[in-house]
Design an enzyme around this catalytic site. Structure first.
Site, PDB file in Angstrom:
ATOM      1  N   GLU A  47      28.268  72.673  65.582  1.00  0.00           N
ATOM      2  CA  GLU A  47      29.433  72.409  66.424  1.00  0.00           C
ATOM      3  C   GLU A  47      29.057  71.634  67.679  1.00  0.00           C
ATOM      4  O   GLU A  47      29.808  70.771  68.125  1.00  0.00           O
ATOM      5  CB  GLU A  47      30.140  73.716  66.800  1.00  0.00           C
ATOM      6  N   TYR A 130      37.115  74.777  72.298  1.00  0.00           N
ATOM      7  CA  TYR A 130      37.021  74.451  70.879  1.00  0.00           C
ATOM      8  C   TYR A 130      35.805  75.109  70.234  1.00  0.00           C
ATOM      9  O   TYR A 130      35.908  75.792  69.207  1.00  0.00           O
ATOM     10  CB  TYR A 130      36.969  72.936  70.634  1.00  0.00           C
ATOM     11  N   ASP A 148      40.405  70.899  67.685  1.00  0.00           N
ATOM     12  CA  ASP A 148      39.685  69.667  67.990  1.00  0.00           C
ATOM     13  C   ASP A 148      40.643  68.489  67.855  1.00  0.00           C
ATOM     14  O   ASP A 148      41.853  68.673  67.735  1.00  0.00           O
ATOM     15  CB  ASP A 148      38.498  69.518  67.040  1.00  0.00           C
TER      16      ASP A 148
END
Length: 356
Positions: A47, A130, A148
DNA sequence: AACTCGGGGCA
DNA sequence: TGCCCAGAGTT
């Protein structure tokens, strides 16, 4: 009875949306390295790398990174030079610094295990709304949103939201919408399905493949014919151009590099010596002489250009051979091999390297 | 709310 | 060329 009927209708709507999206995901999910083993560590690393960066770009970086730095503990102790080298070319380099800082905090405060709660995750450097939601939902299956750029676009269309998606209010609105839709027992797949949908079907710039969309019957932009006008996005600021002169200086078979300052653009990375503006050969020779060298050869290199988000470098380059001792403090003389294996030099300078 | 911070892929 | 990408932190 009436509220119950409405409630059931709403539940059926939500269940159907979830089922169609998840069924589509079971068939079409992309096979990605961090999906085969979604450990909290690997989910976190993926991520962080995926922030503002395409999946295809990340894959080789991710594989190299987790192969060499397989755990929170090893990340907390990795040499900065090695960390930056593994990040070279990926961009947004402070993400690498944040990873190491966060790893040290996780070792110290959480016994080496990533925390489960959103607020604790968000308190770590480099983990915002996020990424916290992505880790919590994908690694721990907690039903929280992970909104996102893909999800913003998908849900703005589903809800025919004509707000500017750069506006934090609109993002909050869409987060609330996702919260109403997210399944309690399959949050990770649900969030990843929304992202895959955005990446492969619900494409930006008015070119989505609505005929292939598993949730088109729920999409208000589709039914209203607004797919090509949603999402609404305000214009970006214009880029400024900056002229620079880049020097590849050779001395005893080695090349000069120097470390960039610790703040601002490309902070802490290595660079070729460079100066603002377009310098002439004579000006460059003078600079080298003032540094205590004798210039034995200077040739003009091909111009190059590098586009950042908010700046554009237009670069003129010289290849220079020097002799003598010099009186520099901040230049470092390195071999080709050391440049390839050790020092992290951003892409902007690659055009002036012999290897390129 | 506006800026800063990389780099690449694609129409 | 412009747009966008599994955004976050600072001011």
């Amino acid at each position: 009875m009436r509220p119950l009927v409405i409630y059931n209708h709403r539940m059926n709507y939500i269940n159907k949306f979830q089922n169609q999206l998840l069924n589509w995901y079971r068939q079409k999910a992309r096979e990605l390295p961090w999906r085969s083993d979604p450990s909290p560590y690997k989910v976190w690393i993926s991520e962080a790398m995926l922030q503002q960066t395409r999946v295809e770009t990340v894959i080789p970086y991710f594989n190299r990174f987790v192969d060499e730095i397989p755990s929170v503990e090893s990340l907390a102790e990795v040499e900065d030079e090695r960390l930056f080298k593994l990040w070279q070319g990926l961009g947004y380099y402070r993400r690498a610094t944040y990873l190491k800082k966060a790893a040290q905090a996780i070792v110290k405060e959480y016994n080496g295990h990533l925390p489960v709660s959103i607020n604790e995750l968000k308190s770590l450097p480099g983990i915002g709304a996020y990424t916290a939601g992505a880790i919590a939902s994908i690694a721990f299956n907690i039903p929280v949103p992970a909104v996102d750029g893909n999800v913003l676009r998908v849900m703005a269309r589903v809800n025919a939201d004509q707000g500017n998606i750069r506006n934090p209010e609109v993002k909050k609105r869409i987060e609330e919408l996702v919260i109403t839709l997210i399944p309690t027992n399959n949050a990770g797949d649900f969030n990843q399905a929304l992202m895959d949908l955005g990446a492969g079907i619900c494409l930006p710039n008015g070119t989505p493949k609505c005929n292939e969309c598993p949730v088109k019957e729920f999409c208000k932009a589709y039914s209203k014919g607004l797919v090509s006008t949603i999402p609404v996005k305000s214009d970006k600021k214009e880029r400024k151009m900056l002229e620079k002169t880049i020097l590849t200086v050779w001395w005893n078979g080695r090349m000069a590099i120097r470390k960039r300052e610790s703040k601002g653009l490309l902070a802490n990375l290595w660079e070729l010596p460079n100066y603002e503006g377009f310098l002439s050969k004579e000006q460059c020779v003078l600079i080298l002489e003032q540094l205590g060298f004798t210039v034995t050869d200077i040739t003009t290199m091909k111009n190059a250009r590098h586009i950042f988000t908010h700046i554009e470098w237009v670069m003129k380059g010289y290849s220079i051979s020097v002799e003598g001792e010099g009186n520099l403090s901040d230049w470092k003389w390195v071999t080709d091999e050391e440049i390839r294996g050790i020092y992290s030099i951003p892409t902007a300078f690659q055009a002036f390297f012999p290897s390129s």
